[in-house]
Design an enzyme around this catalytic site. Structure first.
Site, PDB file in Angstrom:
ATOM      1  N   ASN A 146    -115.331  77.093 112.539  1.00  0.00           N
ATOM      2  CA  ASN A 146    -116.347  77.306 113.097  1.00  0.00           C
ATOM      3  C   ASN A 146    -117.927  76.805 112.936  1.00  0.00           C
ATOM      4  OD1 ASN A 146    -116.740  79.041 111.102  1.00  0.00           O
ATOM      5  ND2 ASN A 146    -117.501  80.993 111.706  1.00  0.00           N
ATOM      6  N   LYS A 183    -119.287  72.510 107.701  1.00  0.00           N
ATOM      7  CA  LYS A 183    -118.223  72.958 107.608  1.00  0.00           C
ATOM      8  C   LYS A 183    -116.998  71.971 107.991  1.00  0.00           C
ATOM      9  CE  LYS A 183    -117.785  77.972 107.595  1.00  0.00           C
ATOM     10  NZ  LYS A 183    -117.064  79.267 108.661  1.00  0.00           N
ATOM     11  N   GLU A 228    -125.129  81.672  96.430  1.00  0.00           N
ATOM     12  CA  GLU A 228    -124.401  80.975  97.024  1.00  0.00           C
ATOM     13  C   GLU A 228    -125.243  80.017  96.314  1.00  0.00           C
ATOM     14  OE1 GLU A 228    -122.407  83.320 100.548  1.00  0.00           O
ATOM     15  OE2 GLU A 228    -123.641  82.080 100.620  1.00  0.00           O
ATOM     16  N   TYR A 249    -115.463  81.954  98.456  1.00  0.00           N
ATOM     17  CA  TYR A 249    -115.080  83.594  99.886  1.00  0.00           C
ATOM     18  C   TYR A 249    -114.370  84.529  98.976  1.00  0.00           C
ATOM     19  CZ  TYR A 249    -116.308  81.019 103.526  1.00  0.00           C
ATOM     20  OH  TYR A 249    -116.819  79.912 104.826  1.00  0.00           O
ATOM     21  N   HIS A 286    -121.452  77.761 107.484  1.00  0.00           N
ATOM     22  CA  HIS A 286    -121.932  79.011 107.487  1.00  0.00           C
ATOM     23  C   HIS A 286    -122.750  79.485 106.735  1.00  0.00           C
ATOM     24  CE1 HIS A 286    -120.983  82.049 103.884  1.00  0.00           C
ATOM     25  NE2 HIS A 286    -121.805  80.869 102.876  1.00  0.00           N
TER      26      HIS A 286
HETATM   27  P1  ADP Z   1    -118.769  84.648 108.599  1.00  0.00           P
HETATM   28  O1  ADP Z   1    -119.046  83.405 108.492  1.00  0.00           O
HETATM   29  O2  ADP Z   1    -120.033  85.119 109.841  1.00  0.00           O
HETATM   30  O3  ADP Z   1    -119.929  85.491 107.888  1.00  0.00           O
HETATM   31  P2  ADP Z   1    -117.007  85.946 107.726  1.00  0.00           P
HETATM   32  O4  ADP Z   1    -118.401  85.505 106.188  1.00  0.00           O
HETATM   33  O5  ADP Z   1    -116.569  87.498 107.847  1.00  0.00           O
HETATM   34  O6  ADP Z   1    -118.365  85.152 108.812  1.00  0.00           O
HETATM   35  O7  ADP Z   1    -115.974  85.350 107.544  1.00  0.00           O
HETATM   36  C1  ADP Z   1    -116.224  83.737 106.107  1.00  0.00           C
HETATM   37  C2  ADP Z   1    -115.373  82.670 106.999  1.00  0.00           C
HETATM   38  O8  ADP Z   1    -113.502  83.558 107.583  1.00  0.00           O
HETATM   39  C3  ADP Z   1    -115.482  82.411 108.908  1.00  0.00           C
HETATM   40  O9  ADP Z   1    -117.308  81.808 109.041  1.00  0.00           O
HETATM   41  C4  ADP Z   1    -114.592  81.743 109.406  1.00  0.00           C
HETATM   42  O10 ADP Z   1    -114.471  80.624 108.896  1.00  0.00           O
HETATM   43  C5  ADP Z   1    -113.461  82.591 108.204  1.00  0.00           C
HETATM   44  N1  ADP Z   1    -113.316  84.284 109.664  1.00  0.00           N
HETATM   45  C6  ADP Z   1    -113.462  84.706 109.468  1.00  0.00           C
HETATM   46  N2  ADP Z   1    -112.881  86.263 110.269  1.00  0.00           N
HETATM   47  C7  ADP Z   1    -111.923  85.260 110.917  1.00  0.00           C
HETATM   48  C8  ADP Z   1    -110.267  85.546 111.146  1.00  0.00           C
HETATM   49  N3  ADP Z   1    -110.383  87.063 111.748  1.00  0.00           N
HETATM   50  N4  ADP Z   1    -109.947  84.814 111.329  1.00  0.00           N
HETATM   51  C9  ADP Z   1    -109.619  83.554 111.242  1.00  0.00           C
HETATM   52  N5  ADP Z   1    -110.297  83.171 110.188  1.00  0.00           N
HETATM   53  C10 ADP Z   1    -111.256  84.363 109.705  1.00  0.00           C
HETATM   54 MG    MG Z   2    -119.858  85.631 105.847  1.00  0.00          MG
END
Ligand code: ADP
Ligand code: MG
Length: 140
Positions: free
Chosen positions: A114, A11, A128, A51, A117
């Site tokens: 974070n 990212k 994807e 997304y 992905h």
């Molecule tokens: P992951 O990437 O672990 O699969 P998710 O699919 O739930 O997590 O969410 C996609 C992305 O959205 C996350 O990696 C993060 O960048 C962002 N995200 C998820 N939850 C939050 C939140 N509560 N606040 C802000 N950004 C979030």
């Molecule tokens: Mg996810």
């Protein structure tokens, strides 16, 4: 156990801090092979489409702004149980809850920024991967 492929994205928070190699070293040390890779700037439309499953979530707009804020590296990882393995190496979405030694615990700036992905299922991995790569661009 089966050889799988999964989609990984480094990212913008990680590319900005020049961490592409460090993140990929952790993926490779975990037994995953990078079998396709490209660096690109996502358009808003690409980020929103990628997304789309999160479009009703309160963080959706900010997430799309973040994902288009700088270059990403999209890549296909291959290996035993690659989908679950990639998510194990990445760690929990929220870095404060991620296990020691994971990518997100080590490098993530926040629950949003974070660093990495990973597809969440084999079915979504196929969707994807096809979103970014043609079959001939993946060389195992
Ligand atoms: P992951 O990437 O672990 O699969 P998710 O699919 O739930 O997590 O969410 C996609 C992305 O959205 C996350 O990696 C993060 O960048 C962002 N995200 C998820 N939850 C939050 C939140 N509560 N606040 C802000 N950004 C979030
Ligand atoms: Mg996810």
């Amino acid at each position: 156990m089966a050889i799988e492929r999964t989609l990984s994205i480094i990212k913008p928070d990680a590319t900005r801090r020049n961490l592409t190699g460090k993140v990929n070293a952790m993926l490779e040390a975990g037994g995953l092979r990078i079998v396709a890779q490209k660096r690109l700037l996502l358009t808003r439309a690409q980020a929103e489409s990628f997304y789309a499953v999160h479009k009703e979530r309160p963080f959706f707009d900010d997430l799309c702004t973040f994902m288009t804020s700088g270059p990403v590296v999209v890549q296909v990882l291959e290996g035993e149980n690659a989908v679950a393995k990639n998510r194990e190496i990445m760690g929990a979405t929220d870095p404060s809850k991620a296990a020691e030694g994971t990518i997100r615990k080590t490098y993530a700036e926040s629950i949003e920024s974070n660093s990495a992905h990973g597809s969440d299922s084999l079915e979504n991995a196929a969707i994807e991967i096809a979103y970014f790569f043609s079959a001939t661009a993946i060389v195992g």
